[in-house]
Design a protein around this motif. Sequence first.
Motif, PDB file in Angstrom:
ATOM      1  N   PHE A 197     -51.947  20.918 -15.029  1.00 22.21           N
ATOM      2  CA  PHE A 197     -50.602  20.329 -15.042  1.00 22.21           C
ATOM      3  C   PHE A 197     -50.494  19.306 -16.176  1.00 22.21           C
ATOM      4  O   PHE A 197     -51.364  18.435 -16.326  1.00 22.21           O
ATOM      5  N   THR A 198     -49.432  19.415 -16.936  1.00 21.36           N
ATOM      6  CA  THR A 198     -49.101  18.358 -17.893  1.00 21.36           C
ATOM      7  C   THR A 198     -48.556  17.162 -17.110  1.00 21.36           C
ATOM      8  O   THR A 198     -48.216  17.282 -15.917  1.00 21.36           O
ATOM      9  N   PRO A 199     -48.441  15.988 -17.744  1.00 19.45           N
ATOM     10  CA  PRO A 199     -47.868  14.834 -17.009  1.00 19.45           C
ATOM     11  C   PRO A 199     -46.494  15.146 -16.425  1.00 19.45           C
ATOM     12  O   PRO A 199     -46.197  14.735 -15.290  1.00 19.45           O
ATOM     13  N   ALA A 202     -46.985  17.393 -13.432  1.00 20.98           N
ATOM     14  CA  ALA A 202     -47.548  16.621 -12.314  1.00 20.98           C
ATOM     15  C   ALA A 202     -46.476  15.784 -11.641  1.00 20.98           C
ATOM     16  O   ALA A 202     -46.410  15.693 -10.398  1.00 20.98           O
ATOM     17  N   ALA A 203     -45.605  15.170 -12.435  1.00 20.21           N
ATOM     18  CA  ALA A 203     -44.518  14.352 -11.865  1.00 20.21           C
ATOM     19  C   ALA A 203     -43.577  15.216 -11.043  1.00 20.21           C
ATOM     20  O   ALA A 203     -43.153  14.831  -9.931  1.00 20.21           O
ATOM     21  N   ASP A 204     -43.226  16.385 -11.554  1.00 22.24           N
ATOM     22  CA  ASP A 204     -42.331  17.283 -10.812  1.00 22.24           C
ATOM     23  C   ASP A 204     -42.976  17.720  -9.499  1.00 22.24           C
ATOM     24  O   ASP A 204     -42.326  17.742  -8.448  1.00 22.24           O
ATOM     25  N   PHE A 205     -44.247  18.040  -9.551  1.00 16.95           N
ATOM     26  CA  PHE A 205     -44.937  18.522  -8.351  1.00 16.95           C
ATOM     27  C   PHE A 205     -45.018  17.427  -7.292  1.00 16.95           C
ATOM     28  O   PHE A 205     -44.723  17.658  -6.105  1.00 16.95           O
ATOM     29  N   LEU A 206     -45.424  16.237  -7.694  1.00 14.02           N
ATOM     30  CA  LEU A 206     -45.650  15.175  -6.716  1.00 14.02           C
ATOM     31  C   LEU A 206     -44.348  14.613  -6.144  1.00 14.02           C
ATOM     32  O   LEU A 206     -44.260  14.322  -4.937  1.00 14.02           O
ATOM     33  N   ASN A 207     -43.353  14.467  -6.984  1.00 17.17           N
ATOM     34  CA  ASN A 207     -42.118  13.819  -6.516  1.00 17.17           C
ATOM     35  C   ASN A 207     -41.044  14.798  -6.063  1.00 17.17           C
ATOM     36  O   ASN A 207     -40.285  14.492  -5.134  1.00 17.17           O
ATOM     37  N   GLN A 208     -40.952  15.962  -6.716  1.00  9.53           N
ATOM     38  CA  GLN A 208     -39.912  16.917  -6.332  1.00  9.53           C
ATOM     39  C   GLN A 208     -40.405  17.868  -5.245  1.00  9.53           C
ATOM     40  O   GLN A 208     -39.740  18.070  -4.230  1.00  9.53           O
ATOM     41  N   VAL A 209     -41.560  18.470  -5.452  1.00  8.74           N
ATOM     42  CA  VAL A 209     -42.073  19.451  -4.480  1.00  8.74           C
ATOM     43  C   VAL A 209     -42.613  18.752  -3.242  1.00  8.74           C
ATOM     44  O   VAL A 209     -42.301  19.128  -2.104  1.00  8.74           O
ATOM     45  N   MET A 210     -43.446  17.699  -3.446  1.00 11.36           N
ATOM     46  CA  MET A 210     -44.070  17.047  -2.296  1.00 11.36           C
ATOM     47  C   MET A 210     -43.276  15.823  -1.812  1.00 11.36           C
ATOM     48  O   MET A 210     -43.617  15.247  -0.771  1.00 11.36           O
ATOM     49  N   ASP A 211     -42.260  15.431  -2.570  1.00  9.86           N
ATOM     50  CA  ASP A 211     -41.332  14.379  -2.140  1.00  9.86           C
ATOM     51  C   ASP A 211     -42.063  13.074  -1.823  1.00  9.86           C
ATOM     52  O   ASP A 211     -41.871  12.464  -0.767  1.00  9.86           O
ATOM     53  N   LEU A 212     -42.908  12.604  -2.752  1.00  9.94           N
ATOM     54  CA  LEU A 212     -43.695  11.396  -2.517  1.00  9.94           C
ATOM     55  C   LEU A 212     -43.059  10.136  -3.097  1.00  9.94           C
ATOM     56  O   LEU A 212     -43.378   9.027  -2.665  1.00  9.94           O
ATOM     57  N   GLY A 213     -42.210  10.264  -4.092  1.00 14.94           N
ATOM     58  CA  GLY A 213     -41.565   9.098  -4.676  1.00 14.94           C
ATOM     59  C   GLY A 213     -42.526   8.155  -5.368  1.00 14.94           C
ATOM     60  O   GLY A 213     -42.398   6.930  -5.234  1.00 14.94           O
ATOM     61  N   LEU A 214     -43.500   8.674  -6.081  1.00 17.90           N
ATOM     62  CA  LEU A 214     -44.488   7.848  -6.759  1.00 17.90           C
ATOM     63  C   LEU A 214     -43.933   7.289  -8.063  1.00 17.90           C
ATOM     64  O   LEU A 214     -43.070   7.901  -8.709  1.00 17.90           O
ATOM     65  N   SER A 215     -44.476   6.152  -8.470  1.00 19.35           N
ATOM     66  CA  SER A 215     -44.077   5.556  -9.739  1.00 19.35           C
ATOM     67  C   SER A 215     -44.714   6.318 -10.890  1.00 19.35           C
ATOM     68  O   SER A 215     -45.672   7.079 -10.696  1.00 19.35           O
ATOM     69  N   ALA A 216     -44.188   6.081 -12.086  1.00 14.74           N
ATOM     70  CA  ALA A 216     -44.736   6.757 -13.263  1.00 14.74           C
ATOM     71  C   ALA A 216     -46.195   6.385 -13.464  1.00 14.74           C
ATOM     72  O   ALA A 216     -47.028   7.238 -13.844  1.00 14.74           O
ATOM     73  N   ASP A 217     -46.552   5.108 -13.194  1.00 14.34           N
ATOM     74  CA  ASP A 217     -47.938   4.684 -13.367  1.00 14.34           C
ATOM     75  C   ASP A 217     -48.858   5.382 -12.361  1.00 14.34           C
ATOM     76  O   ASP A 217     -49.975   5.795 -12.700  1.00 14.34           O
ATOM     77  N   ASP A 218     -48.376   5.487 -11.093  1.00  7.89           N
ATOM     78  CA  ASP A 218     -49.188   6.161 -10.078  1.00  7.89           C
ATOM     79  C   ASP A 218     -49.397   7.641 -10.427  1.00  7.89           C
ATOM     80  O   ASP A 218     -50.495   8.186 -10.253  1.00  7.89           O
TER      81      ASP A 218
END
Length: 910
Positions: A197-199, A202-218
Amino acid sequence: MPTPVLATKLFFPAPRPQITSRPRLLKRLNDELGASRKLSLVCAPAGFGKTTLLSEWIIQRRRQHPGVHIAWLSLDAHDNDPSRFLAYLVAALQGVDAEIGAEITGMRHSDQVLVTEPVLTSLINDIARSGKEFILVLDDYHVIEERPVHEALAFLLDHLPPQLHLAIATRSDPPLSLARLRSRGELTELRAADLRFTPDEAADFLNQVMDLGLSADDIAALATRTEGWIAGLQLAGLSLREHEDASASIRAFTGSHRFVIDYLVEEVLQRQPEEVRNFLLTTALLDHLTGGLCEALTGVGGGQAMLDALDRDNLFVIPLDDRRQWYRYHHLFAEVLRARARQELPGRIRELHRLASEWYEQNDLAEDAVHHALAAEDFERAANLIEAVLPQMRRTRQDVMMLAWLTALPDKVIRSRPLLSVFYAWRMLVSGDLDAVEPWLRAAEQGLEAAAEGPRDSAPTSIRGQELRMLPSTIEMYRASLAQARGDVSATAHHAREAFELAGPEDHFARGAAAAFLGLASWAQGDVQTAVDTFSEAVLSLHEAGNLTDELSSTILLAEMRVAAAQLQEARKLYERALGRAAAQGGSVPRGTAELHVGYSELCLEFGDLESAAGHLQTSKELGQHVAPLTEHSYRWFVAMAAVREAEGDMAGAIESLDQAQLLYRRGFFPEIRPIPALKARAAIRQGLLSEGLAWARSTGLIAVGELTYLREFEHLTLVRLLVAQYRVRPEEKTIQEAADLLVRLLKAAEAAGRKGSTYEILMLQALALEAQGQRALALVPLERALAEAGPEGFVRLFVDEGASLAPLLAEAAGKGTAPAHTALLLRSLETVKPGTAIRRTAAPQPEDLSKRELEVLRLLGSSLSGPEIARQLFVSVNTLRTHTKRIFTKLGVNSRREAVRHGKEQGLI
């Protein structure tokens, strides 16, 4: 009936509604597919999204190009058996077009063996005829370890029709010619570095698919920790759902993938409800999951509902069909679950495997039932299951799987099971490990004695009971086979008689097989007429048994015995009747039909009908593309083709065919009446390559002729030809006298045994030996006798193959009125003999001296290609190329490649 095909292996896992799309990878796959690449290889360790990517690509491809058809095959360890692999390959393609492989499906349902090259040839031809565009996906190819399956895939790739594209998902590179495909621009490769995964992904997967709402730094920190590894990100996301301080949790794990996966699975498992955790650990050992099977292991209901819930929660289950009735765990997740189950449920693992075996048996899935019984180390249960499917596995030649099962059983279990012991003995016999056969046959006899005293099922009406009842006769038949393979004629006859006496009056197959071995023993001893009589009874018994394949196979041998007895017209009738029987079967072509055409081709050639001989070989080749060949006869097609090519004047082609025959030949059940090295020596002698003939004679120990036996008669007659040819080049009395003395001894033995076919050949050679000495009047005496007796049966090639040396004698015999019609036919045949079929003494080689194949080799010798590269381009072995090159050097009178090329250019050959 054939083993049922599991439909779950043929469905590709549809992507979830919410996934992280990989447009950059999809574009590469699409662009390079458009560039006519043969193979798309997606190779990376577990957890990099290989299967998900291919399934997304397939969905997109079908949406953008509705005319594209998809065949998907998920592989497992059982597919290392070539027959099973081919069956599933056919099934996958038929899921797209039922017409593809229809004949092969018919073969499976009639228990015919699927053989790699003919099956793939038929499939490729069907695909080419269909005109449809296909993508064939092989998922999890890393489970394949057996070389025959790799070779099957290599054959498919080498002959891939333009409308078929192959895609492979694997954890390791398959042993294919990847470098060659890469250099030709025929390979698309996606590896771990591409799949990470590119950054942004990874952001799309964690926040859109898994709905985690992580910050950019996390997100950046987590992507760095996992190095873009998709499975690691998914497990981390599942773990983070239960943590309030995501940043602290992300800092808590680091290290290798192995550490990350162990840590995160532990995190995920601990946070599951107890019933979910128990379900995961209890069912972890299953390769495939369905509601009823899971309930059998867990002991509670709601198995299908639990699978649906796991699917909704994205908890590493992958659906295997459109209705979502069958699933599997993600391979990486399954590995860790199983390790955890072994730690937490050490006392239950065997019991769980036993429960799975029972469920599979009740649902008629024998392979999985055996697999789990072996995993449970319930060897008695496994042995019972194997015995139940043994006849079917033997008929369909699923030998790799059967041997894997038997290897997993302790020796003491096999030895206590006579059916399994005999099968193991048979496998040792056909693999060439002759010393291992007898101990297993003795074990079978001991097992029979124990079975007679025990309570196990031996009812004569059961399949197992019928097999046991026939086993004593079968054991003696295998002993006859073993003796035959070792050349022990008396032991062959002894065990064959024992087998015949042990067979019941209605055991037509056993009686027929025993009579066949008695006939083979008589044949090997040179008693051809007894062999004909006994073997005729064997063929009749096989007919009564309804065993058409063995009947047709035995007919080939009986016809060859008839030829040895100089009964050519009877042999013709045998072939015509057998071919009529085969044709009467309707749409299906019985095994053995292709080999019948080979035998008939050899007979037609002896009659001088070259066109029919070539036609029967072509028919045999076409049939062989659809029907598995009889292994014991497979080399004979090339022997027959060598004779046709020699008759056409293509000596290099003849030698090439004999080389291929030698590669296929396996010493086994039948007497070796015409050894292939002797056939090659005869071809060399007829070309005047006497040094090769002399090397052969020395290698076989024939220089000092000792006791004469029928099994060496063909070699002795070849030696006579060598001696006569040597005398023509260098007239030494010792040489021709040795030939004359050997012929006298051979004639006496042949006449005493009533071998008329041998007698005619010996008489003809006596004539040639006398003619070489200038004693033409004396030479006519044996020749006239041979012509008078052989003429009515139609012998032609026996005389014509000797070429110009025999022509003057035949002309004189015709003038004297000896067998006038037949002698005139022989003279006409000699007039049509092409260069290469007789000894040539041309001082200066002419262009026509080189065959078409040799000219092709010469042209390639003038290129920059190396020897192995030339061999690959010609689709021949390096040894065959050396044979061609050596003959080119001999014909051109040169000693090196450079000289050959220069000489060829000077003569206008290249």
